[in-house]
Design a protein around this motif. Structure first.
Motif, PDB file in Angstrom:
ATOM      1  N   ASP A  60       0.949  -1.239   0.192  1.00 20.06           N
ATOM      2  CA  ASP A  60      -0.130   0.029  -0.051  1.00 20.06           C
ATOM      3  C   ASP A  60       0.882   1.229  -0.117  1.00 20.06           C
ATOM      4  O   ASP A  60       1.792   1.204   0.617  1.00 20.06           O
ATOM      5  CB  ASP A  60      -0.950  -0.202   1.208  1.00 20.06           C
ATOM      6  CG  ASP A  60      -2.089   0.978   1.268  1.00 20.06           C
ATOM      7  OD1 ASP A  60      -2.976   0.439   1.126  1.00 20.06           O
ATOM      8  OD2 ASP A  60      -1.703   2.183   1.232  1.00 20.06           O
ATOM      9  N   ASN A  97     -12.774  -3.605   2.772  1.00 25.99           N
ATOM     10  CA  ASN A  97     -13.567  -2.213   3.063  1.00 25.99           C
ATOM     11  C   ASN A  97     -14.609  -2.255   1.834  1.00 25.99           C
ATOM     12  O   ASN A  97     -14.046  -2.491   0.721  1.00 25.99           O
ATOM     13  CB  ASN A  97     -12.801  -0.987   3.159  1.00 25.99           C
ATOM     14  CG  ASN A  97     -11.964  -0.756   4.139  1.00 25.99           C
ATOM     15  OD1 ASN A  97     -12.172  -1.297   5.428  1.00 25.99           O
ATOM     16  ND2 ASN A  97     -10.745  -0.210   4.128  1.00 25.99           N
ATOM     17  N   GLY A 116     -15.675   2.571   4.215  1.00 25.62           N
ATOM     18  CA  GLY A 116     -14.431   2.916   4.061  1.00 25.62           C
ATOM     19  C   GLY A 116     -13.879   2.547   2.799  1.00 25.62           C
ATOM     20  O   GLY A 116     -12.494   2.858   2.598  1.00 25.62           O
ATOM     21  N   SER A 155     -12.190   3.088  -0.718  1.00 26.10           N
ATOM     22  CA  SER A 155     -12.030   4.459  -1.824  1.00 26.10           C
ATOM     23  C   SER A 155     -11.600   3.996  -3.098  1.00 26.10           C
ATOM     24  O   SER A 155     -11.445   4.923  -3.855  1.00 26.10           O
ATOM     25  CB  SER A 155     -10.668   5.180  -1.140  1.00 26.10           C
ATOM     26  OG  SER A 155      -9.559   4.593  -0.864  1.00 26.10           O
ATOM     27  N   VAL A 156     -11.075   2.848  -3.340  1.00 27.78           N
ATOM     28  CA  VAL A 156     -10.854   2.354  -4.593  1.00 27.78           C
ATOM     29  C   VAL A 156     -11.696   1.350  -5.005  1.00 27.78           C
ATOM     30  O   VAL A 156     -11.765   0.154  -4.308  1.00 27.78           O
ATOM     31  CB  VAL A 156      -9.234   1.958  -4.633  1.00 27.78           C
ATOM     32  CG1 VAL A 156      -9.158   1.333  -5.964  1.00 27.78           C
ATOM     33  CG2 VAL A 156      -8.145   2.766  -4.402  1.00 27.78           C
ATOM     34  N   HIS A 164     -10.282  -5.435  -2.981  1.00 26.92           N
ATOM     35  CA  HIS A 164      -8.951  -5.553  -2.485  1.00 26.92           C
ATOM     36  C   HIS A 164      -8.960  -5.868  -0.924  1.00 26.92           C
ATOM     37  O   HIS A 164     -10.011  -5.355  -0.189  1.00 26.92           O
ATOM     38  CB  HIS A 164      -8.015  -4.185  -2.585  1.00 26.92           C
ATOM     39  CG  HIS A 164      -8.689  -3.115  -2.205  1.00 26.92           C
ATOM     40  ND1 HIS A 164      -9.680  -2.350  -2.977  1.00 26.92           N
ATOM     41  CD2 HIS A 164      -8.797  -2.397  -0.999  1.00 26.92           C
ATOM     42  CE1 HIS A 164      -9.922  -1.248  -2.171  1.00 26.92           C
ATOM     43  NE2 HIS A 164      -9.323  -1.329  -0.944  1.00 26.92           N
ATOM     44  N   HIS A 169      -6.836  -5.891   2.422  1.00 29.38           N
ATOM     45  CA  HIS A 169      -5.795  -5.266   3.273  1.00 29.38           C
ATOM     46  C   HIS A 169      -5.071  -6.471   4.052  1.00 29.38           C
ATOM     47  O   HIS A 169      -5.916  -7.094   4.946  1.00 29.38           O
ATOM     48  CB  HIS A 169      -6.122  -4.221   4.203  1.00 29.38           C
ATOM     49  CG  HIS A 169      -6.862  -3.075   3.186  1.00 29.38           C
ATOM     50  ND1 HIS A 169      -6.077  -1.614   2.966  1.00 29.38           N
ATOM     51  CD2 HIS A 169      -7.937  -2.795   2.763  1.00 29.38           C
ATOM     52  CE1 HIS A 169      -6.825  -0.966   2.344  1.00 29.38           C
ATOM     53  NE2 HIS A 169      -7.924  -1.581   2.260  1.00 29.38           N
TER      54      HIS A 169
HETATM   55  P1  AMP Z   1      -9.698   1.098   0.494  1.00 23.67           P
HETATM   56  O1  AMP Z   1      -9.670   2.472   1.143  1.00 23.67           O
HETATM   57  O2  AMP Z   1     -10.138   0.064   1.392  1.00 23.67           O
HETATM   58  O3  AMP Z   1     -10.532   1.420  -0.659  1.00 23.67           O
HETATM   59  O4  AMP Z   1      -8.020   1.097   0.295  1.00 23.67           O
HETATM   60  C1  AMP Z   1      -7.446   1.569  -0.896  1.00 23.67           C
HETATM   61  C2  AMP Z   1      -6.094   1.362  -0.572  1.00 23.67           C
HETATM   62  O5  AMP Z   1      -5.223   1.669  -1.745  1.00 23.67           O
HETATM   63  C3  AMP Z   1      -5.710   2.686   0.407  1.00 23.67           C
HETATM   64  O6  AMP Z   1      -5.042   2.097   1.507  1.00 23.67           O
HETATM   65  C4  AMP Z   1      -4.615   3.546  -0.471  1.00 23.67           C
HETATM   66  O7  AMP Z   1      -3.540   3.903   0.243  1.00 23.67           O
HETATM   67  C5  AMP Z   1      -4.074   2.260  -1.416  1.00 23.67           C
HETATM   68  N1  AMP Z   1      -3.818   2.884  -2.642  1.00 23.67           N
HETATM   69  C6  AMP Z   1      -4.118   3.898  -3.450  1.00 23.67           C
HETATM   70  N2  AMP Z   1      -3.571   3.960  -4.563  1.00 23.67           N
HETATM   71  C7  AMP Z   1      -2.637   3.056  -4.698  1.00 23.67           C
HETATM   72  C8  AMP Z   1      -1.562   2.756  -5.523  1.00 23.67           C
HETATM   73  N3  AMP Z   1      -1.170   3.602  -6.650  1.00 23.67           N
HETATM   74  N4  AMP Z   1      -0.500   1.757  -4.977  1.00 23.67           N
HETATM   75  C9  AMP Z   1      -0.830   1.258  -3.825  1.00 23.67           C
HETATM   76  N5  AMP Z   1      -1.818   1.368  -2.937  1.00 23.67           N
HETATM   77  C10 AMP Z   1      -2.547   2.459  -3.378  1.00 23.67           C
END
Ligand code: AMP
Length: 112
Positions: free
Chosen positions: A30, A85, A91, A93-94, A98, A100
């Motif tokens: 991350d 998430n 929570g 954000s992407v 995925h 964690h």
């Molecule tokens: P979530 O908030 O559960 O969707 O987690 C998304 C995660 O992706 C966050 O912990 C970010 O720090 C991580 N993240 C976003 N962009 C990148 C990237 N380019 N490379 C690695 N991690 C990323």
């Protein structure tokens, strides 16, 4: 998906710090780690979130990879946490499924 950042990482378009890769799964560090070890484990196929999983074999593929990575990194001795998430209140954000994998410190409970 052409505009998905995790798809671009999985297909090598965006460089990342990979810790594991196989036919179906990619795992990378991350960029904003929340623990000394913070790895994201993703299916290479685009799935927007856990709520969008249709094929239940995605779960065994993802979990088996995460447990293998944890074992290979020696995290099983002191323990680790796996978090998925989902959606706005969860929570996420992407918008690419995925998991964690967090380890290397005492993790508080309940999460924020
Ligand atoms: P979530 O908030 O559960 O969707 O987690 C998304 C995660 O992706 C966050 O912990 C970010 O720090 C991580 N993240 C976003 N962009 C990148 C990237 N380019 N490379 C690695 N991690 C990323």
């Amino acid at each position: 998906m052409s505009d998905c950042i995790f798809c671009k990482i999985a297909n090598g378009e965006i460089p990342s710090n990979f810790v594991y890769e196989d036919e179906n799964v990619a795992a990378f560090r991350d960029v904003n780690p929340q623990a000394p070890v913070h790895v994201l484990v993703i299916p290479k196929k685009h799935i927007a979130s856990s709520a969008e999983v249709q094929d239940s074999s995605v779960w065994s593929t993802l979990m088996n990879a995460a447990v293998k990575i944890a074992r290979d990194m020696g995290l099983d001795k002191d323990g680790y946490r796996m978090v998925i998430n989902t959606g706005e209140q969860g929570g996420q954000s992407v918008p690419h499924l995925h998991l964690h994998l967090l380890a290397g410190r005492n993790l508080g409970w309940p999460p924020g």
